[in-house]
Design a protein around this motif. Structure first.
Motif, PDB file in Angstrom:
ATOM      1  N   THR A  77       0.869  -1.169   0.000  1.00 23.57           N
ATOM      2  CA  THR A  77       0.000   0.000   0.000  1.00 23.57           C
ATOM      3  C   THR A  77       0.904   1.217   0.000  1.00 23.57           C
ATOM      4  OG1 THR A  77      -1.874   1.109   1.050  1.00 23.57           O
ATOM      5  CG2 THR A  77      -0.183   0.280   2.528  1.00 23.57           C
ATOM      6  N   ASN A  79       1.130   5.029   1.239  1.00 22.06           N
ATOM      7  CA  ASN A  79       0.428   5.877   2.202  1.00 22.06           C
ATOM      8  C   ASN A  79       0.208   7.249   1.560  1.00 22.06           C
ATOM      9  OD1 ASN A  79      -0.673   6.163   4.852  1.00 22.06           O
ATOM     10  ND2 ASN A  79       1.061   7.472   5.363  1.00 22.06           N
ATOM     11  N   THR A 101      -4.479   5.490  -0.532  1.00 21.13           N
ATOM     12  CA  THR A 101      -5.331   6.118   0.503  1.00 21.13           C
ATOM     13  C   THR A 101      -6.054   7.355  -0.056  1.00 21.13           C
ATOM     14  OG1 THR A 101      -3.578   7.577   1.304  1.00 21.13           O
ATOM     15  CG2 THR A 101      -3.691   5.406   2.319  1.00 21.13           C
ATOM     16  N   MET A 301      -5.142   8.294   6.981  1.00 23.69           N
ATOM     17  CA  MET A 301      -4.401   7.630   5.894  1.00 23.69           C
ATOM     18  C   MET A 301      -3.666   6.391   6.426  1.00 23.69           C
ATOM     19  SD  MET A 301      -2.908  11.081   4.106  1.00 23.69           S
ATOM     20  CE  MET A 301      -1.896  10.360   2.808  1.00 23.69           C
ATOM     21  N   ILE A 304      -6.012   3.499   6.875  1.00 21.94           N
ATOM     22  CA  ILE A 304      -6.351   2.857   5.595  1.00 21.94           C
ATOM     23  C   ILE A 304      -5.177   2.017   5.091  1.00 21.94           C
ATOM     24  CG2 ILE A 304      -6.916   3.278   3.155  1.00 21.94           C
ATOM     25  CD1 ILE A 304      -8.406   5.824   4.112  1.00 21.94           C
ATOM     26  N   SER A 305      -3.973   2.566   5.214  1.00 17.35           N
ATOM     27  CA  SER A 305      -2.797   1.796   4.774  1.00 17.35           C
ATOM     28  C   SER A 305      -2.703   0.472   5.529  1.00 17.35           C
ATOM     29  CB  SER A 305      -1.507   2.592   5.011  1.00 17.35           C
ATOM     30  OG  SER A 305      -1.405   3.638   4.095  1.00 17.35           O
ATOM     31  N   ASN A 308      -5.451  -1.806   4.358  1.00 13.50           N
ATOM     32  CA  ASN A 308      -5.174  -2.334   3.009  1.00 13.50           C
ATOM     33  C   ASN A 308      -4.302  -3.579   3.073  1.00 13.50           C
ATOM     34  OD1 ASN A 308      -6.629  -0.535   1.428  1.00 13.50           O
ATOM     35  ND2 ASN A 308      -4.887   0.763   0.922  1.00 13.50           N
TER      36      ASN A 308
END
Ligand code: DGY
Length: 323
Positions: A77, A79, A101, A301, A304-305, A308
């Motif tokens: 992922t 960021n 993100t 962010m 989410i990273s 992911n």
């Protein structure tokens, strides 16, 4: 069963993301900031054996790094919203899952866009220079800038950030909003923003805001020709990527007065050396890639990273997959 290994390539990655990862996987954080010279050698030292990577925007993710990681690497992922630093072909070729993100940073980046727009149009850099050097000059004709009210604002790339910018500018009595981009955006109708060809946008806009991704097609889209086509009073704002603008051409246009001012959050290279010609210009208002830099946004962010890669390692779809 041994825990999966995740390498986080920047020691400034927020703790909230690290905590999420640590609950499920073995986490190694590279002990450098992304701009520190030791960073890439350390990434190369640690990457081997990783099952997933939490990448950043400063370093290119190349086939070389993916090979060093080894065939077990399953997910990456970045960021960031932008993915121009990732060799997507090399990632997909190896069957590695890739995420980013997006969206969560739209509001923070739209805020900084307005800051740059006002700062460049109203000559903040010159004003601050005068103030700080003890050279503050009064006068009715001193330090005159450009109005936002009554202007035409052109947005290049009308995604989530561009739309958030327009929502904010609705309170500024802008006369007309236009956008250019690859496709019609359904949101434009409600926001009363008209799609026009890019040449028309550059010719008609008092403010040109670049909020599109950097691709082969958009690289240097603002060059000597486009700058000549723009209005002399035009203020150019770039919150996309430095590579959207031919910086030498921008320097000339700002110096010669072909456009009024520029406000840049992004540039090449980053960090920009302090003796770079653009920094010397009073009408080039530059900030150091701070678009998404708020506590809330950077934490969001990071979450989410982490999600992911954790989802990908469990063979589930990422929260924001690229491929
Ligand atoms: C992004 O997420 O792409 C922003 O530019 C921050 O790097």
């Amino acid at each position: 069963m041994s825990l999966k290994k995740v390498l986080v390539v920047n020691r400034a990655f927020p703790a909230v993301g690290i905590d999420l990862l640590k609950a499920k996987v073995n986490v190694k954080v590279v002990p450098y900031l992304d701009h520190e010279p030791e960073s890439i050698p350390e990434i190369k030292k640690y990457v081997n054996g990783s099952d997933a990577l939490v990448w950043n925007t400063r370093h290119r993710l190349t086939g070389e790094i993916l090979d060093l990681a080894g065939p077990q690497l399953k997910a990456v992922t970045t960021n960031s919203s932008g993915i121009d630093h990732i060799d997507v072909a090399e990632v997909t070729k190896r069957g590695i899952r890739l995420g980013n993100t997006p969206n969560v940073l739209n509001e923070a980046v739209a805020d900084i866009t307005l800051g740059l727009l006002i700062g460049a149009a109203r000559r903040f850099k010159e004003g601050i220079r005068e103030l700080e050097s003890g050279n503050w000059k009064y006068g009715v004709n001193g330090m005159l800038g450009q109005d936002i009210a009554g202007s035409t604002v052109g947005i290049v790339g009308f995604g989530g950030i561009g739309q958030s910018v327009v929502k904010r500018l609705k309170g500024f009595n802008v006369a007309k909003f236009i956008y250019s981009g690859r496709s019609d955006k359904p949101e434009a109708k409600e926001l009363n923003v008209e799609r026009v060809p890019q040449e028309q946008l550059l010719k008609e806009s008092d403010y040109v805001i670049l909020s599109c991704p950097l691709t082969e097609q958009t690289k240097n889209m603002i060059n000597a020709n486009s700058l000549k086509a723009m209005k002399k009073n035009c203020v150019l704002i770039n919150i996309g990527r430095g590579g959207l603008v031919d910086q030498e051409a921008l320097y000339t246009a700002l110096k010669e007065g072909d456009i009024f001012a520029a406000g840049l959050d992004v540039m090449i290279p980053e960090p920009l050396p302090k003796d770079h010609p653009l920094i010397s210009l009073p009408n080039c208002f530059i900030i150091p890639h701070m678009g998404s830099a708020t506590f809330e946004t950077r934490n969001a962010m990071a979450v989410i990273s982490a999600n992911n890669v954790l989802l990908a390692l469990e063979d589930k779809p990422m929260q924001y997959p690229i491929c």
